[in-house]
Design a protein around this motif. Structure first.
Motif, PDB file in Angstrom:
ATOM      1  N   PRO B 360     -55.790  12.646  28.351  1.00 38.12           N
ATOM      2  CA  PRO B 360     -54.596  11.802  28.259  1.00 38.12           C
ATOM      3  C   PRO B 360     -54.975  10.336  28.382  1.00 38.12           C
ATOM      4  O   PRO B 360     -56.056  10.002  28.866  1.00 38.12           O
ATOM      5  N   ALA B 361     -54.085   9.490  27.923  1.00 46.24           N
ATOM      6  CA  ALA B 361     -54.321   8.041  28.063  1.00 46.24           C
ATOM      7  C   ALA B 361     -52.973   7.380  28.173  1.00 46.24           C
ATOM      8  O   ALA B 361     -52.579   6.607  27.327  1.00 46.24           O
ATOM      9  N   HIS B 362     -52.242   7.710  29.198  1.00 41.94           N
ATOM     10  CA  HIS B 362     -50.873   7.206  29.302  1.00 41.94           C
ATOM     11  C   HIS B 362     -50.697   6.250  30.460  1.00 41.94           C
ATOM     12  O   HIS B 362     -49.707   5.551  30.549  1.00 41.94           O
ATOM     13  N   ASN B 363     -51.634   6.245  31.389  1.00 40.37           N
ATOM     14  CA  ASN B 363     -51.534   5.281  32.486  1.00 40.37           C
ATOM     15  C   ASN B 363     -52.927   4.851  32.908  1.00 40.37           C
ATOM     16  O   ASN B 363     -53.936   5.362  32.400  1.00 40.37           O
ATOM     17  N   LEU B 364     -52.961   3.927  33.826  1.00 37.02           N
ATOM     18  CA  LEU B 364     -54.226   3.353  34.224  1.00 37.02           C
ATOM     19  C   LEU B 364     -55.163   4.391  34.817  1.00 37.02           C
ATOM     20  O   LEU B 364     -56.371   4.394  34.560  1.00 37.02           O
ATOM     21  N   GLN B 365     -54.555   5.292  35.606  1.00 38.78           N
ATOM     22  CA  GLN B 365     -55.375   6.315  36.237  1.00 38.78           C
ATOM     23  C   GLN B 365     -56.119   7.150  35.188  1.00 38.78           C
ATOM     24  O   GLN B 365     -57.293   7.465  35.349  1.00 38.78           O
ATOM     25  N   SER B 366     -55.432   7.459  34.097  1.00 40.86           N
ATOM     26  CA  SER B 366     -56.083   8.295  33.087  1.00 40.86           C
ATOM     27  C   SER B 366     -57.243   7.535  32.442  1.00 40.86           C
ATOM     28  O   SER B 366     -58.247   8.139  32.067  1.00 40.86           O
ATOM     29  N   LEU B 367     -57.100   6.223  32.340  1.00 40.11           N
ATOM     30  CA  LEU B 367     -58.212   5.466  31.764  1.00 40.11           C
ATOM     31  C   LEU B 367     -59.407   5.446  32.717  1.00 40.11           C
ATOM     32  O   LEU B 367     -60.554   5.498  32.288  1.00 40.11           O
ATOM     33  N   GLU B 368     -59.104   5.382  34.010  1.00 41.88           N
ATOM     34  CA  GLU B 368     -60.202   5.438  34.976  1.00 41.88           C
ATOM     35  C   GLU B 368     -60.914   6.776  34.895  1.00 41.88           C
ATOM     36  O   GLU B 368     -62.133   6.866  34.997  1.00 41.88           O
ATOM     37  N   GLN B 369     -60.102   7.821  34.717  1.00 43.85           N
ATOM     38  CA  GLN B 369     -60.711   9.144  34.556  1.00 43.85           C
ATOM     39  C   GLN B 369     -61.596   9.189  33.330  1.00 43.85           C
ATOM     40  O   GLN B 369     -62.664   9.794  33.340  1.00 43.85           O
ATOM     41  N   LEU B 370     -61.127   8.526  32.283  1.00 44.43           N
ATOM     42  CA  LEU B 370     -61.933   8.487  31.069  1.00 44.43           C
ATOM     43  C   LEU B 370     -63.276   7.831  31.353  1.00 44.43           C
ATOM     44  O   LEU B 370     -64.330   8.339  30.960  1.00 44.43           O
ATOM     45  N   ALA B 371     -63.228   6.703  32.054  1.00 44.08           N
ATOM     46  CA  ALA B 371     -64.463   5.983  32.358  1.00 44.08           C
ATOM     47  C   ALA B 371     -65.410   6.877  33.161  1.00 44.08           C
ATOM     48  O   ALA B 371     -66.615   6.931  32.885  1.00 44.08           O
ATOM     49  N   GLU B 372     -64.853   7.613  34.132  1.00 44.18           N
ATOM     50  CA  GLU B 372     -65.697   8.532  34.917  1.00 44.18           C
ATOM     51  C   GLU B 372     -66.267   9.625  34.034  1.00 44.18           C
ATOM     52  O   GLU B 372     -67.428  10.010  34.134  1.00 44.18           O
TER      53      GLU B 372
END
Lengths: 293, 408
Positions: B360-372
Motif C-alpha cells: 500500500p501507499a496511502h499514508n506516511l507509515q506505508s511509505l516508511e514500510q516501503l523504505a524498510e
C-alpha cells in the motif's frame, strides 16, 4: 594510411564491408586524429565487424577484449602466473636448502600473463594492432575509468615491473549496445558513430557480397521481409546478422523464394523472443510476405 | 582552406547546437576545425558527417543535429559568399536572436520524441513531525506540506547485491593469489597465509515508474516528492512518470533545489491528470528503457492504482515482461491500504499475478514500510522464493484506524 573519406570507403568495400557515408567519415577521422572509434547501435548491425575488417585492411593483428560485468585488470590487462611463481620459488628452495631464498626474477616478463590490453600496447609489436573493446557497456564504471587512462597515453604501469608503453599506438574500436550510458570523459576521447539498420538497397548489397551463392530473387525477398519486420513493434528486431543467417539457412534448405510455410518454419532464425514470434506468426507474417514479394 | 567567415559560421553553428541542448565543448570545436582541413568542403555530405562525428556523442541527439544542420547551413551558406552590402538602416538589421527557427525546430523535434529526456542543471529541505497514519487523500493543505517534508526525510536504502568484481576480504570465498605468492616468497616458497577476496557489494539500482493520471491525481504531487526524495538519497535511481505517455524525469529531479526540481519535473509531464494507459506506458518503458536502466539487479517500483482504461491483457503481458527484466518488481497501490480493498480493477487484477510484492501507499507509515522493505530485500534465494510465492501477493496493511473519510 587512408588519405580521404573516399579512400576509407573503398578500403572497406574491398573487404566486403558495405559502409554508409557516416561510418566512413567517422572511421577516417578516428584514424586520422588517432582517436578511438566508438560504435553504438542495435545488436547485429555490424559493429564488431568493423574491427575485423579494419585488421584485414591494414593487415595487422586483431586483439579483442570482450567486456563483461566485473571485468578487471587481471582479466583485461595482465596477471602474474601464480602457479609458475610458486613452483619456481619451491624449486629454488630445493636447490639451495637452508640458504636465504632469493626472489629475483619472479616478477619478470617470463612470469607475466599478457591479457588483451597489454598485448595491444606490447612494445614487441612491429605494427599498430587493431584493438577491439567489445560491448564496453557491460563492464562497470571502475573499468571504464581505467580504460580512460589507458586511452589517453597508451601506457600501463605494473608495480613490480615498471611502466610499459606502446611503440605503435593501437587502432582502437569500442562498441556498446547501450545497456547503460558511457561516461562523457570516455566519449571525449572517441569519435562517435551510431550504426543504424541499413536501407533496403544497402542491405541487399550486403547480402549479395557476403552470400554470393544465394539467388537474387531470394535475397531480395529476404531483405524486403526483414525490412518490413523491423517496422513492426518487436522486443528485438532482427539485425543484419539475422538477415545473413536467414538467407544462408534458406539457401541450405534449397528455397528459391519465400513462402508462408518456409517463413513459418524458419522464423526462429530471425526472432529471438517467443513473444515476437507470437506477434509475427500467422496473419502478420502473411501480410509482410505479401509486401515483400 | 578555412576562411574567416567560414570559421565564424562554424562557431555560430556550435553555439546554435548548444542552445538547442546538444553539449558541444571547445575541444570538439577545435577538433572539428582541424578535421575540416582533411575533407572536401565542397561536399555537403562530407561536411555534414564530419561535423556529426565530432560534435554528437549521443544517439538521441542525431535527429536534432540533422535538423539544426539543415536549417543553419541553409541560412548561412558558406559556399555562396554574400555580396558586400550598404550598411543597413537600424530597423532593417537582423534581430539579435538569429536562430529562433532553429531553436523552435529543436523544441519541436524534442516533442516528437516518444519519451522525453531533458538535460539537467543543479539546496535541501528541513524537518517536520508525525501524520503517520492519515490517508494522503484526506490531508489538509497544511498537513500536506508537512507530509511532503517528512517524505523528504525518509531513510532510503536499497538492499545490496554481490557484483562480479572482487575485493580483498579476510573471509572471502576466493584466494587472492597475488598476496599468496608474495607471502610465499617471504616464507621459503611456502604459502603460509592465504589471503582471500570476496565479491564487492553494491546497492541495487532503483527504478520508479509512477502513474500520474486522473485517478491518481490526489497522490501525484506526493509521488513526485517521493521520487525526488529517493533521487536525493540514493546513488542509482531512475524515475519515470506516465498518464497516457511515458516521461523520464530523472534529470529534472537531480536539481538540488526541491521546488525547482519538482517544478521542472512537473513541466516535462505532458499529461497531468489525463487518462491512464498503463499497458502502453509500460510497453514503451520496456521497449525504450528497460534494457538500459534495469541492469545490475535493479529493483523496479511501479506506483499505480491499476485503473486501466485499455486492454488488461496487454497490461498483464507488459508487467510480466517487466518482471523478467528486474531483480524484483514491487507494485505500490495507494488504494491497497484501505480496509476491505480488493484488487478488482481489471488492470490491477491482471497485473497482480506477475508482481513480487504488492504494497500500500496511502499514508506516511506505508511509505516508511516501503523504505524498510527496500532495505531488506533478499539476495539470491529471492529468485526461487518469489516464484513460489507468485500469484498470492501479500497485501501489507498499515495497522491502526483509518480516518473515516478514507473508507471506500
Amino acid at each position: 594510411m587512408l588519405r580521404s573519406i573516399e579512400e576509407t570507403a573503398e578500403a572497406l568495400a574491398r573487404e566486403a564491408y558495405v559502409a554508409d557515408a557516416g561510418l566512413s567519415t567517422s572511421l577516417f577521422l578516428a584514424l586520422r586524429m588517432g582517436k578511438a572509434l566508438l560504435l553504438e547501435g542495435e545488436p547485429g548491425v555490424g559493429k564488431t565487424e568493423v574491427a575485423k575488417v579494419l585488421s584485414r585492411v591494414f593487415d595487422t593483428p586483431l586483439i579483442r577484449l570482450q567486456c563483461y560485468e566485473g571485468i578487471d585488470v587481471a582479466q583485461a590487462v595482465y596477471e602474474w602466473n601464480y602457479p609458475r611463481q610458486l613452483l619456481e620459488l619451491q624449486a629454488r628452495r630445493e636447490h639451495a636448502p637452508g640458504a636465504q631464498l632469493h626472489t629475483d626474477g619472479i616478477y619478470s616478463e617470463a612470469f607475466l600473463l599478457k591479457r588483451p590490453l597489454l598485448q595491444a600496447i606490447d612494445a614487441a609489436n612491429t605494427r599498430a594492432p587493431v584493438l577491439l573493446i567489445d560491448e564496453l557497456d557491460r563492464a562497470d564504471e571502475e573499468f571504464e575509468s581505467f580504460l580512460l587512462e589507458l586511452l589517453s597515453d597508451f601506457q600501463i604501469s605494473i608495480p613490480e615491473l615498471g611502466t610499459l608503453r606502446a611503440r605503435h599506438r593501437p587502432i582502437v574500436i569500442i562498441t556498446s549496445n547501450r545497456t547503460r550510458e558511457l561516461h562523457d570523459a570516455l566519449k571525449r576521447r572517441c569519435v562517435y558513430h551510431w550504426i543504424d539498420y541499413p536501407s533496403r538497397e544497402k542491405e541487399l548489397e550486403i547480402v549479395r557480397r557476403r552470400l554470393p551463392g544465394v539467388g537474387e530473387r531470394l535475397a531480395a525477398q529476404v531483405v524486403s521481409f526483414i525490412q518490413a519486420v523491423r517496422r513492426e513493434d518487436l522486443a528485438k528486431p532482427p539485425g543484419v546478422a539475422e538477415t545473413l543467417d536467414w538467407a544462408e539457412a534458406l539457401g541450405h534448405l534449397g528455397a528459391s523464394e519465400l513462402s508462408p510455410a518456409v517463413v513459418d518454419a524458419t522464423l526462429g532464425i530471425i526472432l529471438k523472443y517467443q513473444d515476437d514470434v507470437d506477434i509475427l506468426r500467422g496473419a502478420v507474417a502473411t501480410r509482410l510476405l505479401e509486401e515483400a514479394r | 582552406m578555412i576562411d574567416e567567415s567560414f570559421l565564424k559560421n562554424i562557431l555560430l553553428f556550435t553555439r546554435a547546437l548548444r542552445r538547442a541542448g546538444i553539449p558541444v565543448g571547445l575541444d570538439q570545436t577545435l577538433e572539428l576545425l582541424r578535421a575540416l582541413e582533411w575533407v572536401n568542403l565542397g561536399s555537403r555530405e562530407q561536411v555534414f558527417y564530419t561535423c556529426r562525428s565530432l560534435l554528437v556523442r549521443r544517439q538521441e541527439h542525431l535527429r536534432l543535429f540533422a535538423i539544426l544542420f539543415a536549417h543553419f547551413w541553409r541560412a548561412h551558406n558558406p559556399a555562396l559568399p554574400r555580396r558586400q552590402q550598404m550598411p543597413r538602416a537600424p530597423r532593417h538589421r537582423p534581430q539579435a536572436q538569429p536562430f529562433t527557427i532553429v531553436t523552435y525546430m529543436a523544441y519541436k523535434a524534442r516533442l516528437a520524441d516518444e519519451a522525453i529526456d531533458v538535460a539537467d542543471k543543479a539546496g535541501t529541505y528541513s524537518p517536520g513531525e508525525l501524520l503517520q497514519r492519515k490517508e494522503f487523500s484526506a490531508l489538509t493543505p497544511e498537513e500536506l506540506a508537512r507530509v511532503r517534508r517528512l517524505i523528504q526525510q525518509l531513510n532510503w536504502r536499497v538492499s545490496q547485491r554481490a557484483t562480479r568484481r572482487r575485493v580483498p576480504r579476510r573471509r572471502g570465498e576466493a584466494l587472492l593469489m597475488r598476496r599468496v605468492v608474495r607471502d610465499a616468497a617471504r616464507h621459503g616458497g611456502v604459502p603460509l597465509r592465504l589471503a582471500r577476496q570476496a565479491r564487492k557489494r553494491k546497492p541495487r539500482p532503483l527504478v520508479i515508474v509512477a502513474d500520474i493520471s486522473g485517478s491518481m491525481e490526489k497522490y501525484s504531487r506526493l509521488l513526485l516528492q517521493l521520487c525526488y526524495s529517493a533521487t536525493r538519497r540514493l546513488d542509482r535511481v531512475e524515475c519515470f512518470v506516465f498518464g497516457t505517455r511515458l516521461t523520464r524525469i530523472t534529470a529534472q529531479l537531480r536539481l538540488r533545489n526541491t521546488d525547482r526540481a519538482l517544478e521542472q519535473a512537473a513541466r516535462e509531464v505532458v499529461d497531468w491528470g489525463g487518462g491512464t494507459r498503463i499497458g502502453p506506458s509500460l510497453h514503451s518503458f520496456n521497449r525504450r528503457w528497460a534494457r538500459r536502466v534495469l541492469g545490475r539487479g535493479a529493483v523496479a517500483l511501479v506506483i499505480s492504482d491499476g485503473w486501466e482504461h485499455g486492454d488488461a491483457a496487454l497490461l498483464a503481458r507488459e508487467v510480466r515482461t517487466l518482471r523478467r527484466r528486474c531483480h524484483r518488481l514491487i507494485w505500490l497501490n495507494p488504494l491497497a491500504g484501505r480496509v476491505g480493498y480488493q484488487p478488482l480493477a481489471a488492470g490491477m487484477a491482471a497485473a497482480l499475478r506477475h508482481v513480487d510484492d504488492f504494497l500500500p501507499a496511502h499514508n506516511l507509515q506505508s511509505l516508511e514500510q516501503l523504505a524498510e522493505h527496500l532495505a531488506a530485500l533478499g539476495d539470491r534465494a529471492q529468485g526461487r522464493a518469489r516464484r513460489k510465492g507468485r500469484g498470492r501477493p501479500i497485501i501489507q496493511r498499515a495497522s491502526g484506524p483509518l480516518p473515516p473519510s478514507a473508507a471506500p
